[in-house]
Design a protein around this motif. Structure first.
Motif, PDB file in Angstrom:
ATOM      1  N   LEU A 154       0.836  -1.211   0.000  1.00  0.00           N
ATOM      2  CA  LEU A 154       0.000   0.000   0.000  1.00  0.00           C
ATOM      3  C   LEU A 154       0.865   1.254   0.000  1.00  0.00           C
ATOM      4  O   LEU A 154       0.513   2.265  -0.628  1.00  0.00           O
ATOM      5  CB  LEU A 154      -0.921  -0.006   1.216  1.00  0.00           C
ATOM      6  CG  LEU A 154      -2.011  -1.087   1.214  1.00  0.00           C
ATOM      7  CD1 LEU A 154      -2.762  -1.083   2.534  1.00  0.00           C
ATOM      8  CD2 LEU A 154      -2.973  -0.882   0.049  1.00  0.00           C
ATOM      9  N   LEU A 155       1.999   1.189   0.692  1.00  0.00           N
ATOM     10  CA  LEU A 155       2.923   2.319   0.683  1.00  0.00           C
ATOM     11  C   LEU A 155       3.570   2.483  -0.683  1.00  0.00           C
ATOM     12  O   LEU A 155       3.654   3.608  -1.223  1.00  0.00           O
ATOM     13  CB  LEU A 155       3.992   2.112   1.760  1.00  0.00           C
ATOM     14  CG  LEU A 155       5.145   3.127   1.779  1.00  0.00           C
ATOM     15  CD1 LEU A 155       4.627   4.520   2.080  1.00  0.00           C
ATOM     16  CD2 LEU A 155       6.197   2.709   2.807  1.00  0.00           C
ATOM     17  N   ALA A 157      -8.844 -14.240 -10.573  1.00  0.00           N
ATOM     18  CA  ALA A 157      -7.937 -15.372 -10.776  1.00  0.00           C
ATOM     19  C   ALA A 157      -6.671 -15.210  -9.943  1.00  0.00           C
ATOM     20  O   ALA A 157      -6.173 -16.171  -9.348  1.00  0.00           O
ATOM     21  CB  ALA A 157      -7.594 -15.496 -12.263  1.00  0.00           C
ATOM     22  N   TYR A 158      -6.161 -13.994  -9.886  1.00  0.00           N
ATOM     23  CA  TYR A 158      -4.910 -13.752  -9.146  1.00  0.00           C
ATOM     24  C   TYR A 158      -5.140 -13.835  -7.637  1.00  0.00           C
ATOM     25  O   TYR A 158      -4.256 -14.258  -6.898  1.00  0.00           O
ATOM     26  CB  TYR A 158      -4.354 -12.386  -9.536  1.00  0.00           C
ATOM     27  CG  TYR A 158      -2.879 -12.240  -9.281  1.00  0.00           C
ATOM     28  CD1 TYR A 158      -1.969 -13.207  -9.719  1.00  0.00           C
ATOM     29  CD2 TYR A 158      -2.365 -11.111  -8.636  1.00  0.00           C
ATOM     30  CE1 TYR A 158      -0.610 -13.068  -9.493  1.00  0.00           C
ATOM     31  CE2 TYR A 158      -1.010 -10.965  -8.415  1.00  0.00           C
ATOM     32  CZ  TYR A 158      -0.135 -11.939  -8.848  1.00  0.00           C
ATOM     33  OH  TYR A 158       1.215 -11.803  -8.622  1.00  0.00           O
ATOM     34  N   LEU A 159      -6.324 -13.428  -7.188  1.00  0.00           N
ATOM     35  CA  LEU A 159      -6.682 -13.601  -5.780  1.00  0.00           C
ATOM     36  C   LEU A 159      -6.646 -15.081  -5.400  1.00  0.00           C
ATOM     37  O   LEU A 159      -6.089 -15.461  -4.362  1.00  0.00           O
ATOM     38  CB  LEU A 159      -8.069 -13.019  -5.521  1.00  0.00           C
ATOM     39  CG  LEU A 159      -8.682 -13.283  -4.135  1.00  0.00           C
ATOM     40  CD1 LEU A 159      -7.924 -12.522  -3.063  1.00  0.00           C
ATOM     41  CD2 LEU A 159     -10.159 -12.873  -4.126  1.00  0.00           C
ATOM     42  N   CYS A 160      -7.230 -15.915  -6.253  1.00  0.00           N
ATOM     43  CA  CYS A 160      -7.220 -17.361  -6.011  1.00  0.00           C
ATOM     44  C   CYS A 160      -5.796 -17.903  -6.005  1.00  0.00           C
ATOM     45  O   CYS A 160      -5.450 -18.786  -5.207  1.00  0.00           O
ATOM     46  CB  CYS A 160      -8.050 -18.076  -7.069  1.00  0.00           C
ATOM     47  SG  CYS A 160      -9.823 -17.675  -7.019  1.00  0.00           S
ATOM     48  N   THR A 220      -2.003  -7.092  -7.000  1.00  0.00           N
ATOM     49  CA  THR A 220      -1.201  -7.599  -5.895  1.00  0.00           C
ATOM     50  C   THR A 220      -1.885  -7.369  -4.558  1.00  0.00           C
ATOM     51  O   THR A 220      -1.633  -8.094  -3.594  1.00  0.00           O
ATOM     52  CB  THR A 220       0.188  -6.942  -5.915  1.00  0.00           C
ATOM     53  OG1 THR A 220       0.758  -7.086  -7.209  1.00  0.00           O
ATOM     54  CG2 THR A 220       1.119  -7.593  -4.911  1.00  0.00           C
ATOM     55  N   LEU A 221      -2.755  -6.365  -4.479  1.00  0.00           N
ATOM     56  CA  LEU A 221      -3.510  -6.124  -3.253  1.00  0.00           C
ATOM     57  C   LEU A 221      -4.371  -7.338  -2.905  1.00  0.00           C
ATOM     58  O   LEU A 221      -4.366  -7.825  -1.773  1.00  0.00           O
ATOM     59  CB  LEU A 221      -4.383  -4.883  -3.408  1.00  0.00           C
ATOM     60  CG  LEU A 221      -5.223  -4.482  -2.198  1.00  0.00           C
ATOM     61  CD1 LEU A 221      -4.323  -4.143  -1.021  1.00  0.00           C
ATOM     62  CD2 LEU A 221      -6.116  -3.296  -2.545  1.00  0.00           C
ATOM     63  N   ALA A 260      -5.142 -12.492   0.269  1.00  0.00           N
ATOM     64  CA  ALA A 260      -5.215 -13.956   0.328  1.00  0.00           C
ATOM     65  C   ALA A 260      -4.070 -14.517   1.164  1.00  0.00           C
ATOM     66  O   ALA A 260      -4.241 -15.490   1.902  1.00  0.00           O
ATOM     67  CB  ALA A 260      -5.178 -14.541  -1.080  1.00  0.00           C
ATOM     68  N   GLN A 261      -2.894 -13.886   1.073  1.00  0.00           N
ATOM     69  CA  GLN A 261      -1.731 -14.380   1.804  1.00  0.00           C
ATOM     70  C   GLN A 261      -1.849 -14.154   3.312  1.00  0.00           C
ATOM     71  O   GLN A 261      -1.175 -14.826   4.097  1.00  0.00           O
ATOM     72  CB  GLN A 261      -0.473 -13.688   1.276  1.00  0.00           C
ATOM     73  CG  GLN A 261      -0.148 -14.085  -0.160  1.00  0.00           C
ATOM     74  CD  GLN A 261       1.034 -13.323  -0.706  1.00  0.00           C
ATOM     75  OE1 GLN A 261       2.075 -13.233  -0.076  1.00  0.00           O
ATOM     76  NE2 GLN A 261       0.877 -12.753  -1.889  1.00  0.00           N
ATOM     77  N   ILE A 262      -2.689 -13.206   3.717  1.00  0.00           N
ATOM     78  CA  ILE A 262      -2.932 -12.989   5.141  1.00  0.00           C
ATOM     79  C   ILE A 262      -3.921 -14.019   5.676  1.00  0.00           C
ATOM     80  O   ILE A 262      -3.731 -14.618   6.736  1.00  0.00           O
ATOM     81  CB  ILE A 262      -3.461 -11.566   5.388  1.00  0.00           C
ATOM     82  CG1 ILE A 262      -2.405 -10.526   4.993  1.00  0.00           C
ATOM     83  CG2 ILE A 262      -3.850 -11.382   6.864  1.00  0.00           C
ATOM     84  CD1 ILE A 262      -2.926  -9.111   5.009  1.00  0.00           C
TER      85      ILE A 262
END
Length: 397
Positions: A61-62, A214-217, A335-336, A341-343
């Motif tokens: 975010l930064l 798709a990228y979120l998945c 990427t957000l 998803a990675q959290i």
């Protein structure tokens, strides 16, 4: 010019090995040793991974708000130093709160290393007409996994978990030197010309939303394997002691993956290549669920290493091709979701494993989510905007 090009590429690779391989991915093979020697639970391991990705998301975010190249360069160099310091922080004590702080700050360093570092390298390559070599830069992620895993495993018989973290800190300090010294300041060299930012026909909003889905998945598919591959292997009685070797195989497969997927995309188009990547990753995710053999574990590790970085490099490169006038904004948007998803994923997977005593439910959950992402790619192919995908991939990268 050839010597400088090589030094810049080595600098970028060293930066990725440091911020990704040491500050981030070394935690994965270290989990097994920390569990045996400190009592680290599956749930806490998942929470620490979640803190790492929260730090990554904060850094992202930064980064998305930055426009000045010189400021990006300064923050990138701060991220390199932070990667070394946060690794040392893991060795200071066995307090979970300290580990959480370390993992969060390491996430910030990872965001700087991947997003700022790659952007600075890409900027230099574009200005000097070497854009096609970005795949070589991304190979630093796979090399980082391999080098970090080797550093952990080779000394494990001789030193404890704290000594392993100190060794990783020393390795990071060595990598800091070429990463810092051989990257030119962004105000040095020829500025970008109009030919580098020529406009192109952009896809419609539905196409972009499907890509984001798709990228979120893919974020779910990536992070569960990246966090728990060693544990998944170690918890199978017939494979005890093989977890570190499996993680090294992940790095071995990931190192050449960006170059291989780029070659495939040039032949069949980005969407087709991504479908292959998603399909192969689903197979790799499910293999440990249905087979406890060494062959299945090896195949799963190789498929994960081959596909996860391939998916990332394909998506980011495709964005650069389809949105040449403002790729950073689109990359940040995608990427957000990947970061969110990675959290969530490691926390959920860790809790499920704690309740059930194994990772089968977590892997099945992730495979289903990846299948949903594959479905998004299929729908994208049906949209009129994707008709130029193959020509774009062949003619512009």
């Amino acid at each position: 010019m050839q010597t400088q090009r090589l030094l810049v590429l080595v600098s970028g690779i060293a930066g990725l090995v440091l911020t990704m391989g040491v500050a981030r991915f070394a935690y994965t093979p270290m989990i097994a040793y920390m569990q045996a020697q400190t009592g680290l639970s599956d749930a806490l391991a998942g929470w620490l991974a979640g803190w790492n990705y929260l730090g990554y998301l904060s850094g992202l975010l930064l980064v998305t708000r930055l426009r000045d190249l010189m400021l990006k360069d300064r923050l990138y160099r701060i991220a390199l130093v932070l990667a070394v310091l946060t690794t040392a922080l893991m060795a200071l004590d066995d307090a979970p709160w300290l580990w959480g702080i370390s993992r969060y700050l390491a996430g910030l360093a990872t965001a700087g290393g991947l997003m700022l570092g790659s952007g600075l390298i890409l900027n230099w390559l574009i200005r000097h007409d070497h854009r096609g070599e970005l795949g070589l830069h991304f190979s630093g992620i796979g090399l980082g996994i391999l080098i970090g895993a080797l550093a952990v495993e080779l000394v494990a018989p001789f030193i404890d978990w704290r000594g392993q973290w100190w060794l990783l800190t020393a390795l990071g300090a060595v990598l800091l030197l070429p990463a810092w010294i051989w990257l030119p300041r962004p105000n040095h060299g020829t500025p970008l010309s109009a030919q580098h930012t020529a406009a192109a026909t952009e896809p419609g909003p539905i196409w972009l939303w499907l890509l984001q889905g798709a990228y979120l998945c893919a974020g779910f598919g990536y992070v569960v394997n990246a966090t728990f591959t060693v544990l998944i292997t170690e918890q199978q009685p017939a494979l005890a002691g093989q977890g570190g070797a499996m993680w090294m195989l992940v790095g071995l497969a990931a190192a050449p993956a960006p170059l291989l997927w780029d070659r495939l995309a040039r032949r069949v188009g980005y969407l087709s290549a991504l479908q292959w990547g998603y399909g192969l990753q689903i197979v790799g995710i499910l293999l440990p669920v249905f087979s406890n053999t060494l062959a299945a574990a090896v195949a799963s590790a190789l498929l994960f290493g081959l596909t996860f970085i391939g998916i990332v490099s394909l998506v980011l490169t495709m964005v650069g091709v389809r949105y040449p006038t403002h790729p950073a904004a689109i990359m940040a948007r995608l990427t957000l979701g990947y970061g969110i998803a990675q959290i969530i994923a490691p926390v959920v997977a860790g809790e499920l494993a704690e309740l059930s005593g194994h990772f089968d439910l977590s892997l099945i959950m992730v495979a289903i989510i990846m299948a949903l992402g594959f479905g998004c790619l299929v729908i994208m192919r049906l949209l009129p905007q994707t008709e130029t995908d193959r020509q774009s991939s062949a003619g512009r990268v």
